[in-house]
Design a protein around this motif. Sequence first.
Motif, PDB file in Angstrom:
ATOM      1  N   LYS A   1     118.207  44.345  14.105  1.00 37.52           N
ATOM      2  CA  LYS A   1     118.109  45.766  13.797  1.00 37.52           C
ATOM      3  C   LYS A   1     119.363  46.481  14.287  1.00 37.52           C
ATOM      4  O   LYS A   1     120.162  45.927  15.064  1.00 37.52           O
ATOM      5  N   LEU A   2     119.523  47.721  13.828  1.00 32.97           N
ATOM      6  CA  LEU A   2     120.676  48.524  14.219  1.00 32.97           C
ATOM      7  C   LEU A   2     120.395  49.240  15.531  1.00 32.97           C
ATOM      8  O   LEU A   2     119.293  49.732  15.762  1.00 32.97           O
ATOM      9  N   GLY A   3     121.411  49.288  16.370  1.00 34.38           N
ATOM     10  CA  GLY A   3     121.352  50.081  17.591  1.00 34.38           C
ATOM     11  C   GLY A   3     122.311  51.248  17.453  1.00 34.38           C
ATOM     12  O   GLY A   3     123.235  51.380  18.233  1.00 34.38           O
ATOM     13  N   GLY A   4     122.115  52.059  16.404  1.00 33.31           N
ATOM     14  CA  GLY A   4     123.094  53.072  16.029  1.00 33.31           C
ATOM     15  C   GLY A   4     123.912  52.562  14.862  1.00 33.31           C
ATOM     16  O   GLY A   4     123.740  51.435  14.394  1.00 33.31           O
ATOM     17  N   VAL A   5     124.824  53.389  14.387  1.00 31.11           N
ATOM     18  CA  VAL A   5     125.617  53.046  13.205  1.00 31.11           C
ATOM     19  C   VAL A   5     126.559  51.884  13.469  1.00 31.11           C
ATOM     20  O   VAL A   5     126.771  51.038  12.595  1.00 31.11           O
ATOM     21  N   ASN A   6     127.090  51.804  14.677  1.00 32.11           N
ATOM     22  CA  ASN A   6     128.162  50.847  14.950  1.00 32.11           C
ATOM     23  C   ASN A   6     127.741  49.612  15.738  1.00 32.11           C
ATOM     24  O   ASN A   6     128.586  48.803  16.107  1.00 32.11           O
ATOM     25  N   LYS A   7     126.442  49.452  15.996  1.00 30.42           N
ATOM     26  CA  LYS A   7     125.996  48.307  16.810  1.00 30.42           C
ATOM     27  C   LYS A   7     124.840  47.582  16.127  1.00 30.42           C
ATOM     28  O   LYS A   7     123.921  48.207  15.611  1.00 30.42           O
ATOM     29  N   LEU A   8     124.910  46.247  16.173  1.00 26.31           N
ATOM     30  CA  LEU A   8     123.847  45.398  15.640  1.00 26.31           C
ATOM     31  C   LEU A   8     123.169  44.693  16.805  1.00 26.31           C
ATOM     32  O   LEU A   8     123.843  44.084  17.650  1.00 26.31           O
ATOM     33  N   LEU A   9     121.847  44.785  16.868  1.00 19.73           N
ATOM     34  CA  LEU A   9     121.078  44.164  17.940  1.00 19.73           C
ATOM     35  C   LEU A   9     120.340  42.947  17.393  1.00 19.73           C
ATOM     36  O   LEU A   9     119.543  43.059  16.458  1.00 19.73           O
ATOM     37  N   ILE A  10     120.617  41.783  17.970  1.00 22.97           N
ATOM     38  CA  ILE A  10     119.963  40.541  17.547  1.00 22.97           C
ATOM     39  C   ILE A  10     119.221  39.953  18.743  1.00 22.97           C
ATOM     40  O   ILE A  10     119.825  39.621  19.763  1.00 22.97           O
ATOM     41  N   ASN A  11     117.892  39.861  18.612  1.00 21.98           N
ATOM     42  CA  ASN A  11     117.073  39.296  19.679  1.00 21.98           C
ATOM     43  C   ASN A  11     116.508  37.949  19.222  1.00 21.98           C
ATOM     44  O   ASN A  11     115.950  37.840  18.136  1.00 21.98           O
ATOM     45  N   ILE A  12     116.662  36.943  20.063  1.00 19.20           N
ATOM     46  CA  ILE A  12     116.263  35.575  19.754  1.00 19.20           C
ATOM     47  C   ILE A  12     115.036  35.179  20.575  1.00 19.20           C
ATOM     48  O   ILE A  12     114.971  35.448  21.768  1.00 19.20           O
ATOM     49  N   SER A  13     114.061  34.537  19.925  1.00 21.16           N
ATOM     50  CA  SER A  13     112.957  33.894  20.642  1.00 21.16           C
ATOM     51  C   SER A  13     113.113  32.389  20.463  1.00 21.16           C
ATOM     52  O   SER A  13     113.111  31.905  19.323  1.00 21.16           O
ATOM     53  N   GLU A  14     113.266  31.691  21.558  1.00 25.17           N
ATOM     54  CA  GLU A  14     113.468  30.245  21.480  1.00 25.17           C
ATOM     55  C   GLU A  14     112.135  29.489  21.552  1.00 25.17           C
ATOM     56  O   GLU A  14     111.166  29.964  22.150  1.00 25.17           O
ATOM     57  N   ARG A  15     112.105  28.335  20.930  1.00 21.11           N
ATOM     58  CA  ARG A  15     110.909  27.498  20.963  1.00 21.11           C
ATOM     59  C   ARG A  15     110.693  26.946  22.371  1.00 21.11           C
ATOM     60  O   ARG A  15     111.648  26.601  23.063  1.00 21.11           O
ATOM     61  N   LYS A  16     109.432  26.841  22.769  1.00 19.72           N
ATOM     62  CA  LYS A  16     109.089  26.308  24.083  1.00 19.72           C
ATOM     63  C   LYS A  16     108.496  24.907  23.915  1.00 19.72           C
ATOM     64  O   LYS A  16     107.565  24.707  23.130  1.00 19.72           O
ATOM     65  N   PRO A  17     109.000  23.935  24.647  1.00 23.04           N
ATOM     66  CA  PRO A  17     108.486  22.563  24.503  1.00 23.04           C
ATOM     67  C   PRO A  17     107.086  22.419  25.075  1.00 23.04           C
ATOM     68  O   PRO A  17     106.782  22.938  26.151  1.00 23.04           O
ATOM     69  N   VAL A  18     106.224  21.720  24.338  1.00 24.20           N
ATOM     70  CA  VAL A  18     104.887  21.393  24.845  1.00 24.20           C
ATOM     71  C   VAL A  18     104.724  19.892  25.000  1.00 24.20           C
ATOM     72  O   VAL A  18     103.734  19.420  25.547  1.00 24.20           O
ATOM     73  N   GLY A  19     105.693  19.128  24.504  1.00 24.89           N
ATOM     74  CA  GLY A  19     105.612  17.678  24.593  1.00 24.89           C
ATOM     75  C   GLY A  19     106.889  17.029  24.106  1.00 24.89           C
ATOM     76  O   GLY A  19     107.867  17.709  23.770  1.00 24.89           O
ATOM     77  N   LEU A  20     106.867  15.700  24.073  1.00 29.61           N
ATOM     78  CA  LEU A  20     108.008  14.919  23.610  1.00 29.61           C
ATOM     79  C   LEU A  20     107.578  14.026  22.456  1.00 29.61           C
ATOM     80  O   LEU A  20     106.480  13.462  22.472  1.00 29.61           O
ATOM     81  N   TRP A  21     108.422  13.915  21.455  1.00 33.61           N
ATOM     82  CA  TRP A  21     108.287  12.848  20.469  1.00 33.61           C
ATOM     83  C   TRP A  21     109.381  11.837  20.774  1.00 33.61           C
ATOM     84  O   TRP A  21     110.561  12.196  20.924  1.00 33.61           O
ATOM     85  N   CYS A  22     108.994  10.576  20.898  1.00 32.23           N
ATOM     86  CA  CYS A  22     109.969   9.551  21.261  1.00 32.23           C
ATOM     87  C   CYS A  22     110.006   8.449  20.209  1.00 32.23           C
ATOM     88  O   CYS A  22     108.974   8.087  19.618  1.00 32.23           O
ATOM     89  N   GLN A  23     111.174   7.913  19.999  1.00 31.17           N
ATOM     90  CA  GLN A  23     111.322   6.723  19.170  1.00 31.17           C
ATOM     91  C   GLN A  23     110.811   5.528  19.968  1.00 31.17           C
ATOM     92  O   GLN A  23     111.010   5.447  21.173  1.00 31.17           O
ATOM     93  N   GLY A  24     110.164   4.618  19.311  1.00 34.37           N
ATOM     94  CA  GLY A  24     109.612   3.455  20.006  1.00 34.37           C
ATOM     95  C   GLY A  24     108.153   3.270  19.639  1.00 34.37           C
ATOM     96  O   GLY A  24     107.634   3.862  18.700  1.00 34.37           O
TER      97      GLY A  24
END
Length: 285
Positions: A111-134
């Motif tokens: 979203k815009l934070g005024g005419v001259n600023k762009l605000l980008i907010n990130i939500s990162e994924r949270k690990p709940v487990g592992l997938w493993c090769q094998g």
Amino acid sequence: MQRRRALQPSQLGKRRRRKRRNQLYLWVSGLAMLFLAIAFSTHLPQLSIKNIDISGTSVVPKDTLQSLSENDIKGNYGFLFSRRNFLLYPKGKIAEDIFNTYPQVENVSIKLGGVNKLLINISERKPVGLWCQGNGSIIADCYFLDKSGYIFDKAPVATDTPYFTYFGLIGADDPVGRNYLTATQFKDVNSLIANIKKLGISTNVMLAVDSSDFELNLIPSGKILFTTNQSVDTTFSNLETVLNKNNPDNTHIELNTIDYVDLRFGNKIFYKLKSSAGAATSTSL
């Protein structure tokens, strides 16, 4: 006194056509000038995004997100309209590029934070487990997956991990960006595992036998077989009945005596005790 010459119909038609043509030229010229004026105005510094503020990151590098977003607002649309203009910046393109470049990102708010600023907010994924090769006993590379079963990042090599570990279903190629199960199936499976743990059963590994059948490895030994073709409520109810009640043959099954319990066939339960040899015992609930 000189008499005025009357215009012939053909001459009147030519004059009218010339007038309409001149009017059309004026309209086209005016619209072209207006179009160019609007295009020029999109480049005005007062109407252009100058700063991009990134927030919410911990794993994804903020500087590369900044560079990615800056690159998306460079240049023009059709060589005329500035992509940096606060009304025209490519919001969808920025979000798409972030998702495609960083599987660790779950949500993006722009979203815009005024005419001259762009605000980008990130939500990162949270690990709940592992997938493993094998195959459960032999472990190769491991990757983090989130609450929906989406594999999003490679995990560091560790001999001991607090995460529940999943095996199978996905080939040996790079699994990042793929799902272990559908989001609904993964949620149901983990609900089953959580309920099983409430019975005092310790488990930390699940292995896919095939696309719908799974094996839970118990601690210190033993296993539970179940299928996603059957509701998790039915599966858990059957397991609870087998462990906590007497069977029709009056043989009470203790967890620490079980080699395996097979819950894949509805109310027909198969099990084998560690001390027994030969075929498995079955009971109907």
